[in-house]
Design a protein around this motif. Sequence first.
Motif, PDB file in Angstrom:
ATOM      1  N   PRO A  28       0.824  -1.237   0.000  1.00 59.13           N
ATOM      2  CA  PRO A  28       0.000   0.000   0.000  1.00 59.13           C
ATOM      3  C   PRO A  28       0.846   1.271   0.000  1.00 59.13           C
ATOM      4  CG  PRO A  28      -0.855  -1.582   1.583  1.00 59.13           C
ATOM      5  CD  PRO A  28       0.470  -2.106   1.133  1.00 59.13           C
ATOM      6  N   PHE A  29       1.956   1.259   0.736  1.00 59.49           N
ATOM      7  CA  PHE A  29       2.824   2.435   0.775  1.00 59.49           C
ATOM      8  C   PHE A  29       3.485   2.668  -0.594  1.00 59.49           C
ATOM      9  CE2 PHE A  29       2.631   1.004   5.177  1.00 59.49           C
ATOM     10  CZ  PHE A  29       2.340   2.185   5.837  1.00 59.49           C
ATOM     11  N   PHE A  30       3.872   1.580  -1.234  1.00 60.63           N
ATOM     12  CA  PHE A  30       4.481   1.699  -2.558  1.00 60.63           C
ATOM     13  C   PHE A  30       3.488   2.282  -3.556  1.00 60.63           C
ATOM     14  CE2 PHE A  30       4.879  -0.208  -6.780  1.00 60.63           C
ATOM     15  CZ  PHE A  30       6.114   0.295  -7.161  1.00 60.63           C
ATOM     16  N   TRP A  31       2.245   1.758  -3.519  1.00 62.48           N
ATOM     17  CA  TRP A  31       1.251   2.264  -4.479  1.00 62.48           C
ATOM     18  C   TRP A  31       0.908   3.711  -4.177  1.00 62.48           C
ATOM     19  CZ3 TRP A  31      -3.547   4.448  -4.501  1.00 62.48           C
ATOM     20  CH2 TRP A  31      -4.171   4.528  -5.750  1.00 62.48           C
ATOM     21  N   LEU A  32       0.835   4.078  -2.901  1.00 66.20           N
ATOM     22  CA  LEU A  32       0.515   5.459  -2.543  1.00 66.20           C
ATOM     23  C   LEU A  32       1.549   6.418  -3.123  1.00 66.20           C
ATOM     24  CD1 LEU A  32      -1.265   7.413  -0.849  1.00 66.20           C
ATOM     25  CD2 LEU A  32       0.350   7.050   1.028  1.00 66.20           C
ATOM     26  N   PHE A  33       2.818   6.083  -2.960  1.00 66.55           N
ATOM     27  CA  PHE A  33       3.869   6.954  -3.496  1.00 66.55           C
ATOM     28  C   PHE A  33       3.841   6.959  -5.018  1.00 66.55           C
ATOM     29  CE2 PHE A  33       8.282   7.499  -5.031  1.00 66.55           C
ATOM     30  CZ  PHE A  33       8.490   8.802  -4.591  1.00 66.55           C
ATOM     31  N   SER A  34       3.636   5.794  -5.629  1.00 69.63           N
ATOM     32  CA  SER A  34       3.589   5.715  -7.084  1.00 69.63           C
ATOM     33  C   SER A  34       2.401   6.493  -7.640  1.00 69.63           C
ATOM     34  CB  SER A  34       3.505   4.249  -7.527  1.00 69.63           C
ATOM     35  OG  SER A  34       3.395   4.139  -8.928  1.00 69.63           O
ATOM     36  N   ALA A  35       1.234   6.364  -6.986  1.00 72.26           N
ATOM     37  CA  ALA A  35       0.041   7.062  -7.456  1.00 72.26           C
ATOM     38  C   ALA A  35       0.173   8.572  -7.306  1.00 72.26           C
ATOM     39  CB  ALA A  35      -1.181   6.568  -6.684  1.00 72.26           C
ATOM     40  N   SER A  36       0.970   9.024  -6.330  1.00 69.48           N
ATOM     41  CA  SER A  36       1.147  10.465  -6.145  1.00 69.48           C
ATOM     42  C   SER A  36       1.898  11.101  -7.307  1.00 69.48           C
ATOM     43  CB  SER A  36       1.897  10.737  -4.837  1.00 69.48           C
ATOM     44  OG  SER A  36       3.256  10.326  -4.922  1.00 69.48           O
ATOM     45  N   LEU A  37       2.539  10.285  -8.127  1.00 67.29           N
ATOM     46  CA  LEU A  37       3.305  10.787  -9.273  1.00 67.29           C
ATOM     47  C   LEU A  37       2.571  10.567 -10.594  1.00 67.29           C
ATOM     48  CD1 LEU A  37       6.853   9.472  -8.232  1.00 67.29           C
ATOM     49  CD2 LEU A  37       5.928  11.772  -7.930  1.00 67.29           C
ATOM     50  N   MET A  38       1.312  10.150 -10.519  1.00 65.63           N
ATOM     51  CA  MET A  38       0.537   9.893 -11.731  1.00 65.63           C
ATOM     52  C   MET A  38      -0.298  11.093 -12.126  1.00 65.63           C
ATOM     53  SD  MET A  38      -0.854   5.993 -11.175  1.00 65.63           S
ATOM     54  CE  MET A  38       0.263   4.628 -10.819  1.00 65.63           C
ATOM     55  N   THR A  39      -0.749  11.091 -13.356  1.00 67.08           N
ATOM     56  CA  THR A  39      -1.688  12.095 -13.843  1.00 67.08           C
ATOM     57  C   THR A  39      -3.111  11.648 -13.486  1.00 67.08           C
ATOM     58  OG1 THR A  39      -1.941  10.988 -15.983  1.00 67.08           O
ATOM     59  CG2 THR A  39      -0.159  12.620 -15.768  1.00 67.08           C
ATOM     60  N   PRO A  40      -4.096  12.562 -13.509  1.00 64.56           N
ATOM     61  CA  PRO A  40      -5.483  12.153 -13.234  1.00 64.56           C
ATOM     62  C   PRO A  40      -5.972  11.070 -14.187  1.00 64.56           C
ATOM     63  CG  PRO A  40      -5.270  14.542 -13.147  1.00 64.56           C
ATOM     64  CD  PRO A  40      -3.961  14.013 -13.659  1.00 64.56           C
ATOM     65  N   GLN A  41      -5.535  11.144 -15.445  1.00 63.53           N
ATOM     66  CA  GLN A  41      -5.964  10.148 -16.428  1.00 63.53           C
ATOM     67  C   GLN A  41      -5.440   8.756 -16.076  1.00 63.53           C
ATOM     68  OE1 GLN A  41      -4.524  13.094 -17.203  1.00 63.53           O
ATOM     69  NE2 GLN A  41      -6.449  14.111 -17.778  1.00 63.53           N
ATOM     70  N   GLU A  42      -4.205   8.682 -15.584  1.00 59.41           N
ATOM     71  CA  GLU A  42      -3.650   7.384 -15.206  1.00 59.41           C
ATOM     72  C   GLU A  42      -4.364   6.812 -13.983  1.00 59.41           C
ATOM     73  OE1 GLU A  42       1.016   7.454 -16.553  1.00 59.41           O
ATOM     74  OE2 GLU A  42       0.430   8.733 -14.853  1.00 59.41           O
ATOM     75  N   LEU A  43      -4.722   7.675 -13.047  1.00 56.31           N
ATOM     76  CA  LEU A  43      -5.426   7.201 -11.855  1.00 56.31           C
ATOM     77  C   LEU A  43      -6.826   6.703 -12.181  1.00 56.31           C
ATOM     78  CD1 LEU A  43      -4.539   9.741  -9.009  1.00 56.31           C
ATOM     79  CD2 LEU A  43      -4.023   7.311  -9.076  1.00 56.31           C
ATOM     80  N   MET A  44      -7.499   7.381 -13.084  1.00 54.04           N
ATOM     81  CA  MET A  44      -8.876   7.033 -13.436  1.00 54.04           C
ATOM     82  C   MET A  44      -8.956   6.002 -14.551  1.00 54.04           C
ATOM     83  SD  MET A  44     -10.374   8.975 -11.276  1.00 54.04           S
ATOM     84  CE  MET A  44     -12.101   8.879 -11.760  1.00 54.04           C
TER      85      MET A  44
END
Length: 281
Positions: A28-44
Amino acid sequence: MNKKVIKIIFEIVRYTIIIFGAFWMILPFFWLFSASLMTPQELMSDTPKWLPEKPQWNNYLQVLKRVPIFTYYKNSIIVAGSVTVLVILTSSMAGFAFAKLRFFGRKILFSFVLSTMMFPVFIFLIPVYYLMKLFGWLNSYLALIVPFAVSGYGIFLMRQFVMTIPDELLDSARLDGASQFKVYSVIILPLIKPALATLAILTFIGQWNSFLWPLIVTSTAQKFMTLPVGISRLSLAFSTAETQHLIITALVYQVVPMVILFLYLQRYYVKGFVLSGFSNL
């Protein structure tokens, strides 16, 4: 199959389980940090992504521009730090009294302290809120700090730890003319440092991550809002699609200090539980 082979197989299985458990804890910590560097399109995106195509380090600057995060940091440090100090002080004193002093109603009073751990904190929100309103403490540090100055769990933990200290050690100090306060400050406190560190970590992290109570008592005063409440304002001020990546980035701001604190103090945390003497009920 000899004992040596069985021992090797056992060690392999044990370390495999440990590594698997550690992986799921870290994920979960890895994904949280990785997701913080994504664009809105990548998250959605319909297809889950584990890594950003191009790290968006600008997300961290955007969070600083959208909300006064350093003000929230300051408030969280003041509140969590003050509550931690007060809990350590009240819990260690009460734990010493319940463990080593003999006074009328000691067992009944301690049973009452234990009973407070049975009820969820939510049932006290309304009466405590009205007390804060009666005292005129809403939208202030007092409302955030004072209701949590005493911890039933903290008293229980300190009492169990102090009970492991030999009575002869305290009696010898009293024979030398030491007062009860000197026995507490000079003998008890140095011997219960692991338990104090454990309680400090649990209390600080609990207050740092507290959301509901700070939200209730600082709803109209942004200058007293703590970090979790401040981060929630991102989703209130802007649309979800626009701020999803920024909310996750703000969560990194909140999580990283706690991870660093825990890693630094983990040896005291483990030692405190090992030596806390939970069997001495």
